[in-house]
Write an enzyme that holds these catalytic residues in place. Sequence first.
Site, PDB file in Angstrom:
ATOM      1  N   ARG A  86       0.819  -1.207   0.000  1.00 10.87           N
ATOM      2  CA  ARG A  86       0.000   0.000   0.000  1.00 10.87           C
ATOM      3  C   ARG A  86       0.857   1.263   0.000  1.00 10.87           C
ATOM      4  O   ARG A  86       0.306   2.362  -0.012  1.00 10.87           O
ATOM      5  CB  ARG A  86      -0.856   0.008   1.265  1.00 10.87           C
ATOM      6  CG  ARG A  86      -2.325  -0.337   1.057  1.00 10.87           C
ATOM      7  CD  ARG A  86      -2.949  -0.267   2.416  1.00 10.87           C
ATOM      8  NE  ARG A  86      -4.361  -0.125   2.471  1.00 10.87           N
ATOM      9  CZ  ARG A  86      -5.226  -1.122   2.587  1.00 10.87           C
ATOM     10  NH1 ARG A  86      -4.827  -2.369   2.522  1.00 10.87           N
ATOM     11  NH2 ARG A  86      -6.502  -0.869   2.756  1.00 10.87           N
ATOM     12  N   ARG A 121     -21.781  -1.738   2.935  1.00  8.49           N
ATOM     13  CA  ARG A 121     -21.057  -2.997   3.133  1.00  8.49           C
ATOM     14  C   ARG A 121     -21.277  -3.534   4.549  1.00  8.49           C
ATOM     15  O   ARG A 121     -21.228  -2.787   5.518  1.00  8.49           O
ATOM     16  CB  ARG A 121     -19.574  -2.705   2.899  1.00  8.49           C
ATOM     17  CG  ARG A 121     -18.659  -3.854   3.059  1.00  8.49           C
ATOM     18  CD  ARG A 121     -17.430  -3.653   2.217  1.00  8.49           C
ATOM     19  NE  ARG A 121     -16.411  -2.862   2.893  1.00  8.49           N
ATOM     20  CZ  ARG A 121     -15.215  -2.626   2.367  1.00  8.49           C
ATOM     21  NH1 ARG A 121     -14.913  -3.089   1.169  1.00  8.49           N
ATOM     22  NH2 ARG A 121     -14.337  -1.919   3.010  1.00  8.49           N
ATOM     23  N   ARG A 154     -18.135  -2.623   9.455  1.00  9.26           N
ATOM     24  CA  ARG A 154     -16.767  -2.512   9.961  1.00  9.26           C
ATOM     25  C   ARG A 154     -16.565  -1.127  10.561  1.00  9.26           C
ATOM     26  O   ARG A 154     -17.021  -0.142   9.995  1.00  9.26           O
ATOM     27  CB  ARG A 154     -15.800  -2.664   8.771  1.00  9.26           C
ATOM     28  CG  ARG A 154     -15.136  -3.998   8.684  1.00  9.26           C
ATOM     29  CD  ARG A 154     -14.413  -4.149   7.382  1.00  9.26           C
ATOM     30  NE  ARG A 154     -13.343  -3.186   7.162  1.00  9.26           N
ATOM     31  CZ  ARG A 154     -12.543  -3.204   6.088  1.00  9.26           C
ATOM     32  NH1 ARG A 154     -12.718  -4.116   5.162  1.00  9.26           N
ATOM     33  NH2 ARG A 154     -11.595  -2.322   5.944  1.00  9.26           N
TER      34      ARG A 154
HETATM   35  P1  AMP Z   1      -8.414  -3.306   4.223  1.00  6.87           P
HETATM   36  O1  AMP Z   1      -9.295  -4.370   4.762  1.00  6.87           O
HETATM   37  O2  AMP Z   1      -7.430  -3.812   3.198  1.00  6.87           O
HETATM   38  O3  AMP Z   1      -9.174  -2.099   3.721  1.00  6.87           O
HETATM   39  O4  AMP Z   1      -7.504  -2.789   5.452  1.00  6.87           O
HETATM   40  C1  AMP Z   1      -8.085  -2.212   6.601  1.00  6.87           C
HETATM   41  C2  AMP Z   1      -7.060  -1.376   7.358  1.00  6.87           C
HETATM   42  O5  AMP Z   1      -5.957  -2.185   7.758  1.00  6.87           O
HETATM   43  C3  AMP Z   1      -6.431  -0.236   6.551  1.00  6.87           C
HETATM   44  O6  AMP Z   1      -7.227   0.932   6.529  1.00  6.87           O
HETATM   45  C4  AMP Z   1      -5.114  -0.033   7.301  1.00  6.87           C
HETATM   46  O7  AMP Z   1      -5.307   0.662   8.513  1.00  6.87           O
HETATM   47  C5  AMP Z   1      -4.725  -1.466   7.660  1.00  6.87           C
HETATM   48  N1  AMP Z   1      -3.922  -2.093   6.581  1.00  6.87           N
HETATM   49  C6  AMP Z   1      -4.268  -3.140   5.794  1.00  6.87           C
HETATM   50  N2  AMP Z   1      -3.293  -3.444   4.921  1.00  6.87           N
HETATM   51  C7  AMP Z   1      -2.306  -2.545   5.141  1.00  6.87           C
HETATM   52  C8  AMP Z   1      -1.027  -2.314   4.549  1.00  6.87           C
HETATM   53  N3  AMP Z   1      -0.582  -3.060   3.528  1.00  6.87           N
HETATM   54  N4  AMP Z   1      -0.281  -1.288   5.046  1.00  6.87           N
HETATM   55  C9  AMP Z   1      -0.707  -0.536   6.072  1.00  6.87           C
HETATM   56  N5  AMP Z   1      -1.893  -0.689   6.667  1.00  6.87           N
HETATM   57  C10 AMP Z   1      -2.697  -1.682   6.211  1.00  6.87           C
END
Ligand code: AMP
Length: 207
Positions: A86, A121, A154
Amino acid sequence: MILLGPPGAGKGTQAKRLAEHLGVPQISTGDMLRAAVQAGSSLGRQAQSYMERGALVPDDVIVGLVRERLTQPDAKAGYILDGFPRTLGQAEALEAQGVKLDAVLALEVPAEDVVRRIAGRRTCAKCGAMSHVTFSPTRTSGVCDACGGETVQRADDREETVRRRLEVYAEQTAPLVRFYERAGLLRRVPGTGTIAEIFARALQALG
Ligand code: AMP
């Protein structure tokens, strides 16, 4: 391969389908972090405050987590990274680890669709199955079709956090599209339409 795209682009949904189709694991850093928060582990305690405010968890934490996950036996034949990398730092760390990517799929969705998708969602609190109040509702409102658990929003899908997550995406993650384009790995996939339509496009993009 990597699935790239803003929050609400459908990365998780498509990663799951692609993983089943290709017979490789879906590695979702968001799911891993949510599980750690739920378990109350030290990783979960570190990650929680960042996640709640829509910020990114620091690179060193997440890079270590992914490095360990990629050494598991089920990842030997390949994997789909969903939500990682990311940041450019994470992408460079992956490269430095010697990971050879086959493709980076970028799911492209207009900003207004993203907000509508995320607002509706829902996730089952018990089994994690995803639904959407408008686009793929459960048979009974608030009740998971798969396990009968309660479907909840969420914490980081609340509107103000979503806005922050979109800003973070534009600032820190969108530059990866150029990064992988220059590396000749990028395949753009229009992320609007039905789940099945997008899946068919993703398969076509992968050749
Ligand atoms: P997601 O389910 O992929 O939208 O991730 C939810 C949250 O987890 C994000 O908003 C970040 O706070 C954290 N997160 C997930 N993947 C990453 C990553 N690769 N780098 C940093 N934070 C992450």
